[in-house]
Motif scaffolding. Structure first.
Motif, PDB file in Angstrom:
ATOM      1  N   GLU A  10       0.830  -1.211   0.000  1.00 44.94           N
ATOM      2  CA  GLU A  10       0.000   0.000   0.000  1.00 44.94           C
ATOM      3  C   GLU A  10       0.863   1.260   0.000  1.00 44.94           C
ATOM      4  O   GLU A  10       0.526   2.250  -0.672  1.00 44.94           O
ATOM      5  CB  GLU A  10      -0.921  -0.009   1.212  1.00 44.94           C
ATOM      6  N   LEU A  11       1.973   1.245   0.718  1.00 45.82           N
ATOM      7  CA  LEU A  11       2.896   2.382   0.681  1.00 45.82           C
ATOM      8  C   LEU A  11       3.445   2.586  -0.730  1.00 45.82           C
ATOM      9  O   LEU A  11       3.575   3.725  -1.193  1.00 45.82           O
ATOM     10  CB  LEU A  11       4.048   2.152   1.664  1.00 45.82           C
ATOM     11  N   GLU A  12       3.756   1.488  -1.409  1.00 43.41           N
ATOM     12  CA  GLU A  12       4.236   1.588  -2.788  1.00 43.41           C
ATOM     13  C   GLU A  12       3.178   2.204  -3.707  1.00 43.41           C
ATOM     14  O   GLU A  12       3.496   2.968  -4.623  1.00 43.41           O
ATOM     15  CB  GLU A  12       4.636   0.205  -3.298  1.00 43.41           C
ATOM     16  N   ARG A  13       1.927   1.853  -3.455  1.00 47.32           N
ATOM     17  CA  ARG A  13       0.834   2.373  -4.303  1.00 47.32           C
ATOM     18  C   ARG A  13       0.582   3.848  -4.043  1.00 47.32           C
ATOM     19  O   ARG A  13       0.421   4.637  -4.989  1.00 47.32           O
ATOM     20  CB  ARG A  13      -0.446   1.573  -4.042  1.00 47.32           C
ATOM     21  N   ARG A 113      -5.266  -4.269   9.118  1.00 48.36           N
ATOM     22  CA  ARG A 113      -5.307  -3.175  10.098  1.00 48.36           C
ATOM     23  C   ARG A 113      -4.294  -2.061   9.818  1.00 48.36           C
ATOM     24  O   ARG A 113      -4.654  -0.884   9.831  1.00 48.36           O
ATOM     25  CB  ARG A 113      -5.150  -3.730  11.506  1.00 48.36           C
ATOM     26  N   PRO A 114      -3.000  -2.370   9.594  1.00 47.09           N
ATOM     27  CA  PRO A 114      -2.075  -1.262   9.323  1.00 47.09           C
ATOM     28  C   PRO A 114      -2.380  -0.553   8.008  1.00 47.09           C
ATOM     29  O   PRO A 114      -2.130   0.653   7.885  1.00 47.09           O
ATOM     30  CB  PRO A 114      -0.698  -1.947   9.295  1.00 47.09           C
ATOM     31  N   VAL A 115      -2.932  -1.282   7.024  1.00 46.26           N
ATOM     32  CA  VAL A 115      -3.341  -0.635   5.770  1.00 46.26           C
ATOM     33  C   VAL A 115      -4.467   0.352   6.047  1.00 46.26           C
ATOM     34  O   VAL A 115      -4.489   1.468   5.516  1.00 46.26           O
ATOM     35  CB  VAL A 115      -3.789  -1.697   4.737  1.00 46.26           C
ATOM     36  N   HIS A 116      -5.408  -0.057   6.884  1.00 39.68           N
ATOM     37  CA  HIS A 116      -6.515   0.828   7.271  1.00 39.68           C
ATOM     38  C   HIS A 116      -5.983   2.086   7.958  1.00 39.68           C
ATOM     39  O   HIS A 116      -6.462   3.204   7.674  1.00 39.68           O
ATOM     40  CB  HIS A 116      -7.465   0.077   8.205  1.00 39.68           C
ATOM     41  N   LEU A 117      -5.003   1.930   8.846  1.00 37.45           N
ATOM     42  CA  LEU A 117      -4.425   3.083   9.534  1.00 37.45           C
ATOM     43  C   LEU A 117      -3.814   4.065   8.537  1.00 37.45           C
ATOM     44  O   LEU A 117      -3.999   5.282   8.634  1.00 37.45           O
ATOM     45  CB  LEU A 117      -3.356   2.624  10.526  1.00 37.45           C
ATOM     46  N   LEU A 118      -3.074   3.540   7.563  1.00 40.46           N
ATOM     47  CA  LEU A 118      -2.441   4.396   6.563  1.00 40.46           C
ATOM     48  C   LEU A 118      -3.490   5.107   5.719  1.00 40.46           C
ATOM     49  O   LEU A 118      -3.390   6.312   5.463  1.00 40.46           O
ATOM     50  CB  LEU A 118      -1.528   3.550   5.675  1.00 40.46           C
ATOM     51  N   ARG A 119      -4.496   4.363   5.284  1.00 34.08           N
ATOM     52  CA  ARG A 119      -5.537   4.981   4.460  1.00 34.08           C
ATOM     53  C   ARG A 119      -6.296   6.053   5.232  1.00 34.08           C
ATOM     54  O   ARG A 119      -6.688   7.082   4.666  1.00 34.08           O
ATOM     55  CB  ARG A 119      -6.510   3.905   3.967  1.00 34.08           C
ATOM     56  N   HIS A 120      -6.516   5.809   6.501  1.00 28.65           N
ATOM     57  CA  HIS A 120      -7.236   6.775   7.330  1.00 28.65           C
ATOM     58  C   HIS A 120      -6.444   8.076   7.468  1.00 28.65           C
ATOM     59  O   HIS A 120      -7.028   9.168   7.543  1.00 28.65           O
ATOM     60  CB  HIS A 120      -7.495   6.165   8.716  1.00 28.65           C
ATOM     61  N   ALA A 121      -5.115   7.965   7.489  1.00 26.94           N
ATOM     62  CA  ALA A 121      -4.271   9.161   7.654  1.00 26.94           C
ATOM     63  C   ALA A 121      -3.933   9.835   6.330  1.00 26.94           C
ATOM     64  O   ALA A 121      -3.515  11.003   6.318  1.00 26.94           O
ATOM     65  CB  ALA A 121      -2.971   8.761   8.365  1.00 26.94           C
ATOM     66  N   ALA A 123      -4.005  11.862   2.943  1.00 29.64           N
ATOM     67  CA  ALA A 123      -4.746  13.083   2.621  1.00 29.64           C
ATOM     68  C   ALA A 123      -5.619  12.935   1.379  1.00 29.64           C
ATOM     69  O   ALA A 123      -6.647  13.602   1.251  1.00 29.64           O
ATOM     70  CB  ALA A 123      -3.770  14.245   2.450  1.00 29.64           C
ATOM     71  N   GLY A 124      -5.213  12.080   0.441  1.00 30.61           N
ATOM     72  CA  GLY A 124      -5.955  11.942  -0.804  1.00 30.61           C
ATOM     73  C   GLY A 124      -6.941  10.781  -0.771  1.00 30.61           C
ATOM     74  O   GLY A 124      -7.334  10.289   0.284  1.00 30.61           O
ATOM     75  N   ASP A 125      -7.344  10.358  -1.970  1.00 28.87           N
ATOM     76  CA  ASP A 125      -8.270   9.232  -2.108  1.00 28.87           C
ATOM     77  C   ASP A 125      -7.471   7.940  -2.005  1.00 28.87           C
ATOM     78  O   ASP A 125      -6.674   7.623  -2.883  1.00 28.87           O
ATOM     79  CB  ASP A 125      -8.996   9.314  -3.459  1.00 28.87           C
ATOM     80  N   ALA A 126      -7.697   7.183  -0.951  1.00 24.40           N
ATOM     81  CA  ALA A 126      -6.949   5.940  -0.731  1.00 24.40           C
ATOM     82  C   ALA A 126      -7.817   4.713  -0.954  1.00 24.40           C
ATOM     83  O   ALA A 126      -7.452   3.610  -0.556  1.00 24.40           O
ATOM     84  CB  ALA A 126      -6.374   5.915   0.680  1.00 24.40           C
ATOM     85  N   SER A 127      -8.968   4.889  -1.586  1.00 22.68           N
ATOM     86  CA  SER A 127      -9.858   3.753  -1.790  1.00 22.68           C
ATOM     87  C   SER A 127      -9.250   2.763  -2.775  1.00 22.68           C
ATOM     88  O   SER A 127      -8.416   3.112  -3.605  1.00 22.68           O
ATOM     89  CB  SER A 127     -11.218   4.233  -2.304  1.00 22.68           C
ATOM     90  N   GLY A 128      -9.690   1.521  -2.682  1.00 25.36           N
ATOM     91  CA  GLY A 128      -9.180   0.488  -3.565  1.00 25.36           C
ATOM     92  C   GLY A 128      -9.249  -0.864  -2.889  1.00 25.36           C
ATOM     93  O   GLY A 128      -9.535  -0.956  -1.690  1.00 25.36           O
ATOM     94  N   PRO A 129      -9.015  -1.914  -3.632  1.00 28.43           N
ATOM     95  CA  PRO A 129      -9.039  -3.254  -3.012  1.00 28.43           C
ATOM     96  C   PRO A 129      -7.901  -3.407  -2.010  1.00 28.43           C
ATOM     97  O   PRO A 129      -6.875  -2.721  -2.102  1.00 28.43           O
ATOM     98  CB  PRO A 129      -8.864  -4.195  -4.217  1.00 28.43           C
ATOM     99  N   TRP A 130      -8.097  -4.316  -1.060  1.00 27.00           N
ATOM    100  CA  TRP A 130      -7.031  -4.578  -0.097  1.00 27.00           C
ATOM    101  C   TRP A 130      -5.834  -5.188  -0.816  1.00 27.00           C
ATOM    102  O   TRP A 130      -5.993  -6.082  -1.651  1.00 27.00           O
ATOM    103  CB  TRP A 130      -7.510  -5.551   0.975  1.00 27.00           C
ATOM    104  N   PRO A 131      -4.620  -4.720  -0.543  1.00 23.44           N
ATOM    105  CA  PRO A 131      -3.437  -5.325  -1.175  1.00 23.44           C
ATOM    106  C   PRO A 131      -3.232  -6.756  -0.702  1.00 23.44           C
ATOM    107  O   PRO A 131      -3.620  -7.125   0.409  1.00 23.44           O
ATOM    108  CB  PRO A 131      -2.284  -4.416  -0.722  1.00 23.44           C
TER     109      PRO A 131
END
Length: 305
Positions: A10-13, A113-121, A123-131
């Motif tokens: 998710e960080l790479e994306r 869970r950590p992906v959710h934390l990153l997406r929640h923080a 600033a942009g649109d972080a929607s998408g399928p779970w990696p």
């Protein structure tokens, strides 16, 4: 460490070109993330920290000297993870809180869970399928895994009439099933599917837990183990680290759950499944696994023709 893989993806994306440092306990992270170009450095604390205090202190202050853009506690809010997050220097810090309102919004599975934390923080649109969770085996590693499994089984070629089942019979504490349990399970399973070929993935203690009745594979090299497992049609074990390794290798993975919460620890991935085995009956477990194998036989037969 394997459950952190989706976060790295998710960080790479979200942040193409980002460089990631990973802090881990034990050496496994080096094997898990060796083919992730994003990972710049891995700091591995010795699993017996109290016996290696000077080295640990040096590692901590080495981390402290770096000022990060973002620091993330991917460990689910453990005490050690929270302490380390407080210790590092970073412009932004992302971690788990104990607020009940936030807990209700978090996904249950620990890989999400950590992906959710990153997406929640973010600033942009972080929607998408779970990696996905992926150890990222190379083509060469997969080829060597196929060749080694074929050698172990004495293969002369792929047959649409057989299915290779890799079993890892070890686990910690009450999650571990006795040798007699596995014997009854396998007898029931092979009564339903006589054309299932079983290969036992032997644990680190190098002793068969299936009474040495089946082909065996043993290695302490995590990537080599993942490569061989990836060559099997399906993998089965109780909830353990090797179960997650199998899921990360890309092979279909079935996990037997009798103690831990399958909502949190199920083998991650759409083609994988957690089996409720709280009853502990090997016959019931065998019939459930048999139903999964019946579907696999059909799909594999279509793929191989």
């Amino acid at each position: 460490m394997l459950l952190v893989g989706p976060l790295i993806s998710e960080l790479e994306r979200l942040y193409p070109g980002a460089e990631v440092d990973i802090v881990a306990a034990g050496p496994a992270a080096h094997a898990v993330f060796s083919t992730y170009p994003t990972v710049r450095r891995i700091v591995s604390f010795h699993q017996r920290i109290v016996h290696h205090l000077p080295m640990t202190v040096a590692q901590l202050f080495g981390i402290r000297r770096t000022v990060y853009d973002v620091a993330i506690d991917a460990g689910g809010g453990s005490q050690s993870g929270r302490l380390l997050l407080a210790f590092v220097k970073a412009r932004y810090k992302i971690g788990t809180t104990d607020h009940a309102s936030e807990e209700a919004l978090r996904p249950l599975h620990l890989a999400q869970r950590p992906v959710h934390l990153l997406r929640h923080a973010y600033a942009g649109d972080a929607s998408g399928p779970w990696p996905v969770m992926d150890i990222r085996l190379t083509d060469d590693e997969r080829r060597k895994g196929r060749d080694l499994l074929a050698k172990i089984l004495g293969d002369t070629g792929v047959s649409s009439d057989t299915l290779t089942l890799a079993i890892f019979a070890n686990a910690t504490g009450r999650k571990c099933y006795a040798e007699t349990w596995w014997a009854q399970f396998i007898q029931e399973l092979t009564d339903h599917h006589s054309n299932v070929r079983i290969v036992e993935v032997v644990a680190a203690h190098a002793v068969s837990q299936l009474n040495s009745k089946h082909a065996t594979f043993y290695s302490r090299d995590l990537r080599k183990m993942a490569a061989v497992i990836s060559a099997a049609d399906v993998f089965l074990s109780a909830d353990c680290g090797v179960m997650h390794l199998a899921a990360a290798s890309g092979t279909r993975t079935l996990g037997l759950f009798s103690v831990t919460d399958q909502r949190k620890y199920a083998p991650y991935g759409a083609s994988n499944a957690a089996i409720d085995n709280r009853e502990g009956d090997p016959g019931v477990a065998a019939r459930i696994v048999s139903a999964h194998l019946s579907g696999l036989f059909q799909s594999l037969s279509e793929e191989r023709h």
